[in-house]
Design an enzyme around this catalytic site. Structure first.
Site, PDB file in Angstrom:
ATOM      1  N   GLY A  75       0.941  -1.201  -0.158  1.00 19.59           N
ATOM      2  CA  GLY A  75      -0.180  -0.059  -0.027  1.00 19.59           C
ATOM      3  C   GLY A  75       0.873   1.304   0.027  1.00 19.59           C
ATOM      4  O   GLY A  75       0.486   2.344   0.414  1.00 19.59           O
ATOM      5  N   GLY A  76       1.925   1.110  -0.361  1.00 19.83           N
ATOM      6  CA  GLY A  76       3.025   2.289  -0.486  1.00 19.83           C
ATOM      7  C   GLY A  76       3.540   2.786   0.808  1.00 19.83           C
ATOM      8  O   GLY A  76       4.537   3.729   0.852  1.00 19.83           O
ATOM      9  N   GLU A 126      15.887  -1.471  -4.225  1.00 23.02           N
ATOM     10  CA  GLU A 126      15.686  -1.952  -5.399  1.00 23.02           C
ATOM     11  C   GLU A 126      15.927  -0.632  -6.301  1.00 23.02           C
ATOM     12  O   GLU A 126      16.372   0.552  -5.969  1.00 23.02           O
ATOM     13  CB  GLU A 126      14.209  -2.060  -5.862  1.00 23.02           C
ATOM     14  CG  GLU A 126      13.669  -3.482  -5.375  1.00 23.02           C
ATOM     15  CD  GLU A 126      12.208  -3.821  -5.598  1.00 23.02           C
ATOM     16  OE1 GLU A 126      12.088  -5.050  -5.561  1.00 23.02           O
ATOM     17  OE2 GLU A 126      11.688  -2.847  -6.270  1.00 23.02           O
ATOM     18  N   ASN A 134       0.513 -10.542  -5.095  1.00 23.03           N
ATOM     19  CA  ASN A 134      -0.755 -10.318  -4.325  1.00 23.03           C
ATOM     20  C   ASN A 134      -1.391 -11.544  -4.384  1.00 23.03           C
ATOM     21  O   ASN A 134      -1.797 -12.383  -5.425  1.00 23.03           O
ATOM     22  CB  ASN A 134      -1.550  -9.379  -4.554  1.00 23.03           C
ATOM     23  CG  ASN A 134      -1.059  -7.826  -4.537  1.00 23.03           C
ATOM     24  OD1 ASN A 134      -0.608  -7.605  -3.065  1.00 23.03           O
ATOM     25  ND2 ASN A 134      -1.033  -7.157  -5.240  1.00 23.03           N
ATOM     26  N   ARG A 179      -4.521 -12.991  -3.456  1.00 25.02           N
ATOM     27  CA  ARG A 179      -5.799 -12.784  -3.235  1.00 25.02           C
ATOM     28  C   ARG A 179      -6.269 -11.975  -4.370  1.00 25.02           C
ATOM     29  O   ARG A 179      -5.587 -11.932  -5.450  1.00 25.02           O
ATOM     30  CB  ARG A 179      -5.753 -11.717  -2.108  1.00 25.02           C
ATOM     31  CG  ARG A 179      -5.171 -10.473  -2.327  1.00 25.02           C
ATOM     32  CD  ARG A 179      -5.544  -9.306  -1.554  1.00 25.02           C
ATOM     33  NE  ARG A 179      -4.552  -8.130  -1.101  1.00 25.02           N
ATOM     34  CZ  ARG A 179      -4.619  -7.267  -2.331  1.00 25.02           C
ATOM     35  NH1 ARG A 179      -5.451  -7.292  -3.356  1.00 25.02           N
ATOM     36  NH2 ARG A 179      -3.725  -6.343  -2.046  1.00 25.02           N
ATOM     37  N   GLU A 225       6.072  -7.582  -6.850  1.00 24.99           N
ATOM     38  CA  GLU A 225       5.536  -8.217  -5.760  1.00 24.99           C
ATOM     39  C   GLU A 225       4.378  -9.133  -6.331  1.00 24.99           C
ATOM     40  O   GLU A 225       3.961  -8.950  -7.467  1.00 24.99           O
ATOM     41  CB  GLU A 225       4.873  -7.409  -4.710  1.00 24.99           C
ATOM     42  CG  GLU A 225       3.646  -6.437  -5.036  1.00 24.99           C
ATOM     43  CD  GLU A 225       3.224  -5.666  -4.002  1.00 24.99           C
ATOM     44  OE1 GLU A 225       3.579  -5.612  -3.025  1.00 24.99           O
ATOM     45  OE2 GLU A 225       2.402  -4.768  -4.423  1.00 24.99           O
ATOM     46  N   GLU A 245       2.599  -8.549 -10.028  1.00 24.79           N
ATOM     47  CA  GLU A 245       2.944  -7.104 -10.341  1.00 24.79           C
ATOM     48  C   GLU A 245       4.308  -6.617 -10.877  1.00 24.79           C
ATOM     49  O   GLU A 245       5.066  -7.170 -10.093  1.00 24.79           O
ATOM     50  CB  GLU A 245       2.419  -6.278  -9.199  1.00 24.79           C
ATOM     51  CG  GLU A 245       1.109  -6.694  -8.495  1.00 24.79           C
ATOM     52  CD  GLU A 245       0.543  -5.573  -7.904  1.00 24.79           C
ATOM     53  OE1 GLU A 245       1.089  -4.440  -7.696  1.00 24.79           O
ATOM     54  OE2 GLU A 245      -0.651  -5.616  -7.737  1.00 24.79           O
ATOM     55  N   VAL A 295      -8.738  -5.622  -5.895  1.00 21.47           N
ATOM     56  CA  VAL A 295     -10.118  -4.643  -6.252  1.00 21.47           C
ATOM     57  C   VAL A 295     -10.199  -4.610  -7.414  1.00 21.47           C
ATOM     58  O   VAL A 295     -11.478  -4.436  -7.977  1.00 21.47           O
ATOM     59  CB  VAL A 295      -9.405  -3.209  -5.625  1.00 21.47           C
ATOM     60  CG1 VAL A 295     -10.546  -2.181  -5.805  1.00 21.47           C
ATOM     61  CG2 VAL A 295      -9.004  -3.270  -3.916  1.00 21.47           C
TER      62      VAL A 295
END
Length: 447
Positions: free
Chosen positions: A164-165, A200, A289, A291, A287, A275, A294
């Site tokens: 989420g940043g 990174e 996710n 799941r 990364e 991603e 959204v």
């Protein structure tokens, strides 16, 4: 198939899961805090259980109370949605220990991909291209400086846990690195209880491209194309579309097969998203996710595949019936996240919705759990709905989006609809010429 599914979430995603369950003839259990007693997902569920007061830590994140709700209602499976406990490996383990199916990946895969450092190492071992960076976490500034100088500035300091940043800081020059490290560590510790960070290479004008994958845990997996999520503010996605204006069929098929093959090797189960940052024709893994996302409706729009229904199927033990050759992409889809926020400052705007008129018509979908007269509580994420439009071409999709935004009326609170009305008029958006920094630059220039 399951007899009864408890939905360990709230809002639009809880309602989305309910709809898929009902189409399969599965009974649903809604859980809710006292603040959500009048929520739409509670009203439409077959059963509901109050699991605590408004703070998420005492309700939606409270594993013992969720487990008790399963036992009270006799639920044989739990769908976590996104957020909350959807990527909590221990939650998945506890459910399995009580013979309750977690509708998602195995706890092992959640744990592996939840640690950014381990996820990167796993991706590399599976043949997925990764962003150049440190081999694991960096312990101190001296070690970080050595790594940063070897790859060249600017660099990105990132929290090993979370997302989420939060816990992400850019060091443009060597003299910025110390402050970036300390700030990222402090944010990571506060947000995730873990101050581990890694480094990174910071790409200057990348797009954020994610590949939707789906597996059955038995060695079968497919990809369902990409979504372009480059329009972001503070690393939070605002607008997503599929397919990406930046990819062609060959690059899509190539990266798609790479990640689908990786998921087959991993024997991944359920929906997942790989991603990437994409720059100068190259993909760099950032990364995974583990799941539902959204933005999953844009993939559903261009493929015609119900991702939640497929999640339920494979979680019940069924093999994946989809083959890569079965998946075709039709048209273009865009999703706008409608938040209860000021469109300029992004300040949350909880309160009572005095008038609610969502758009309709061909190719228009609104996923939302609110209604006229509903009071948005101040305790949770500000997302109140998602406007998804689909058209035969990107241009048709943009024109349909403009029309739908004009029909969407929400009174009583502030929303981000005015922002999308501005974006739809920008030449860069119309031409698909944007990267992950575009929106923040745009917001900085406009009053």
């Amino acid at each position: 198939m399951f007899d009864k599914v408890l939905i360990a979430n709230r809002g639009e995603i809880a309602l989305r899961i309910q709809r898929a369950c009902k189409e399969l003839g599965i009974s649903t259990v809604a859980v809710h805090s006292t603040a959500d007693a009048d929520a739409m997902h509670v009203r439409l569920a077959d059963e509901s259980v109050c699991i605590g007061p408004p703070p998420a830590s005492e309700s939606y994140l409270n594993i013992p109370r969720l487990l008790a709700a399963c036992e009270i209602t006799g639920a044989d499976a739990v769908h976590p949605g996104y957020g909350f406990l959807s990527e909590n490996a221990r939650f998945a383990e506890i459910l399995e220990e009580h013979n309750i199916t977690f509708i998602g990946p195995t706890s092992e895969h959640i744990r592996t991909m939840g640690d950014k450092i381990q996820a990167k190492e796993t991706a590399k071992s599976l043949g997925i291209p990764v962003v150049p960076g440190s081999d694991g976490g960096v312990k101190n500034e001296a070690e970080a400086m050595k790594v940063a100088k070897a790859m060249g500035f600017p660099v990105l300091v990132k929290a090993a846990a979370g997302g989420g940043g939060r816990g992400m800081k850019v060091a443009h020059r060597p003299e910025d690195l110390g402050n970036a490290l300390s700030t990222a560590r402090a944010e990571a510790k506060a947000a995730f209880g873990d101050d581990a960070v890694y480094i990174e290479k910071y790409l200057t004008k990348p797009r954020h491209i994610e590949i939707q994958v789906f597996g059955d845990g038995q060695g079968n997996a497919v990809h369902l194309g990409e979504r372009d999520c480059s329009l972001q503010r503070r690393h939070q996605k605002v607008w997503e579309e599929a397919p990406s204006p930046a990819l062609n069929a060959a690059s899509r098929a190539n990266i798609g097969e790479i990640v689908a093959d990786a998921m087959r090797k991993l024997k991944y189960r359920g929906a997942g998203t790989i991603e990437f940052l994409f720059e100068d024709g190259e993909f760099y893994f950032i990364e995974m996710n583990t799941r539902l996302q959204v933005e999953h409706p844009v993939t559903e729009a261009i493929t015609g595949i119900d991702l939640v229904l497929e999640q339920l199927r494979v979680a019940s033990g069924a093999q994946l019936t989809l083959k890569q050759s079965d998946i075709t992409f039709s048209g273009h889809a865009i999703e706008c996240r409608i938040n209860a926020e000021n469109a300029r400052t992004f300040r949350p705007s909880p309160g009572k919705i005095t008038y609610w008129h969502p758009p309709g018509g061909l190719g228009v979908r609104v996923d939302s759990g609110v209604y006229q007269g509903y009071s948005i509580p101040p305790y949770y994420d500000s997302l109140i709905g998602k406007l998804i439009v689909h058209g035969k071409t990107r241009n048709e999709c943009l024109m349909r989006l403009k029309r739908a935004l004009g029909e969407f009326v929400i009174d009583g609170i502030e929303t981000t609809i005015p922002l999308f009305n501005e974006l739809i008029r920008q030449p860069d958006i119309a031409n698909g010429l944007y990267d992950i920094h575009w929106l923040e630059k745009f917001l900085g220039k406009t009053p």
